[in-house]
Design an enzyme around this catalytic site. Structure first.
Site, PDB file in Angstrom:
ATOM      1  N   CYS A 130     -65.583 -10.855-105.473  1.00 35.52           N
ATOM      2  CA  CYS A 130     -64.270 -11.234-104.329  1.00 35.52           C
ATOM      3  C   CYS A 130     -64.872 -10.704-103.039  1.00 35.52           C
ATOM      4  CB  CYS A 130     -63.313 -10.662-104.695  1.00 35.52           C
ATOM      5  SG  CYS A 130     -61.814 -10.952-103.517  1.00 35.52           S
ATOM      6  N   CYS A 133     -61.833  -9.497-100.971  1.00 37.43           N
ATOM      7  CA  CYS A 133     -61.551  -7.946-101.470  1.00 37.43           C
ATOM      8  C   CYS A 133     -62.376  -6.875-100.870  1.00 37.43           C
ATOM      9  CB  CYS A 133     -61.241  -7.976-102.845  1.00 37.43           C
ATOM     10  SG  CYS A 133     -60.354  -9.551-103.457  1.00 37.43           S
ATOM     11  N   ASP A 134     -63.523  -7.242-100.962  1.00 39.03           N
ATOM     12  CA  ASP A 134     -64.683  -5.878-101.223  1.00 39.03           C
ATOM     13  C   ASP A 134     -65.345  -5.947-100.100  1.00 39.03           C
ATOM     14  OD1 ASP A 134     -63.280  -5.147-103.652  1.00 39.03           O
ATOM     15  OD2 ASP A 134     -64.766  -6.427-104.739  1.00 39.03           O
TER      16      ASP A 134
END
Length: 302
Positions: A130, A133-134
């Site tokens: 992701c 997200c990261d």
């Protein structure tokens, strides 16, 4: 006993919940996370009503609309589904069971595993599925994106703004939409590595490098020094818990007709987990509405 239990909290499931609740059905919406795949997408440019919106923002608006209705919402993972007499039962990882007159399955898809040594060992230690997200965790670092489709190129687009360098590693040439490819093709901190297979992900406490081998002559092997690996090689339907209950095709997708009926009367399905063509947010939402209306009709007639 619910009138309808909806499994999945993505665009299809949330839309189904709103439509079911508006029909005054006692509705349960259950899933392990809000938003599904689209919540991990940085930018959405093709959802009507929003010229540009992030996936998280769009799903937040979906969630706000669900909250306007008397829908019971439970965060838990469904691990099995089946029939019990004339009704249906779903069981969760948390050890609970829920009963309903109808079911709507809207579980979407999940990332496909690369299945190489080091992948599972370094999840959360440099391996990610992701980018939205990261990506911030890799500020100023070198990263690799594995894949050449839309999800991979979208991840690379997210990462070129943050990482010091981005390698896009794919077996074949990019298969992404031209509009996406054009966004990154001239990025000075991006290297396109088409024609390479990832053999392993290596490191100690965290990822240090990936081992690659070219698939075209002259065959070459190389260690690529990176601190992050974003695996973006597609998705698979989240339907394992349905095996033996309803018909799935060879790809694991739920077989549905144009009214979202499955092979079991009273069980409906919508969104990316089904055989409905075109895996798009707007399509999933429309299919969710259809599934709820079909469930309402089934209840009226049975």
């Amino acid at each position: 006993m619910y009138d309808v239990a909806i499994v999945g909290m993505g665009p299809a499931g949330m839309t189904a919940a709103v439509y079911a609740a508006r029909k005054k059905l006692k509705t349960l919406l259950i899933g392990k996370e809000w938003g599904g795949q689209i919540a991990r997408t940085s930018e959405v440019e093709n959802y009507m009503g929003f010229q540009l919106i992030t996936g998280q923002e769009l799903m937040r608006k979906f969630e706000e609309q669900v909250n306007e209705y008397p829908v019971e919402k439970i965060l838990d993972e469904v691990i099995s589904a089946g029939s019990q007499k004339e009704n249906f039962i779903v069981a969760t990882k948390g050890g609970q069971q829920y009963f309903a007159r109808t079911l709507i399955i809207a579980t979407g898809k999940q990332p496909r595993w690369l299945n190489v040594p080091g992948e599972k060992e370094f999840i959360g230690k440099g391996v990610s599925y992701c980018s939205i997200c990261d990506a911030p965790l890799f500020q100023g670092k070198k990263v690799a994106v594995i894949g050449g489709g839309n999800s991979a190129i979208t991840a690379a687009y997210d990462l070129i703004k943050i990482a010091s360098h981005v390698y896009v590693v794919s077996l074949d040439d990019w298969k992404s939409d031209p509009a996406l490819s054009d966004k990154i093709k001239d990025a000075p901190n991006l290297t396109k590595m088409a024609g390479y297979q990832t053999l392993s992900i290596n490191g100690e406490q965290t990822v240090k490098n990936i081992f690659l081998k070219s698939v075209r002559e002259p065959f070459r092997e190389t260690n690529l020094e990176v601190q992050g690996v974003f695996i973006e090689i597609g998705t698979v339907p989240t339907t394992d818990f349905l095996s033996g209950f309803i018909n799935l095709n060879d790809y694991g997708e739920i077989v549905v007709d144009c009214s979202c009926n499955t092979s079991v009367p009273g069980v409906f399905a919508s969104g990316d987990a089904t055989t409905a063509p075109e895996k798009q947010v707007i399509v999933a939402a429309g299919e969710g509405a259809k599934a709820a209306l079909s469930a309402f009709k089934y209840i009226l007639e049975n």
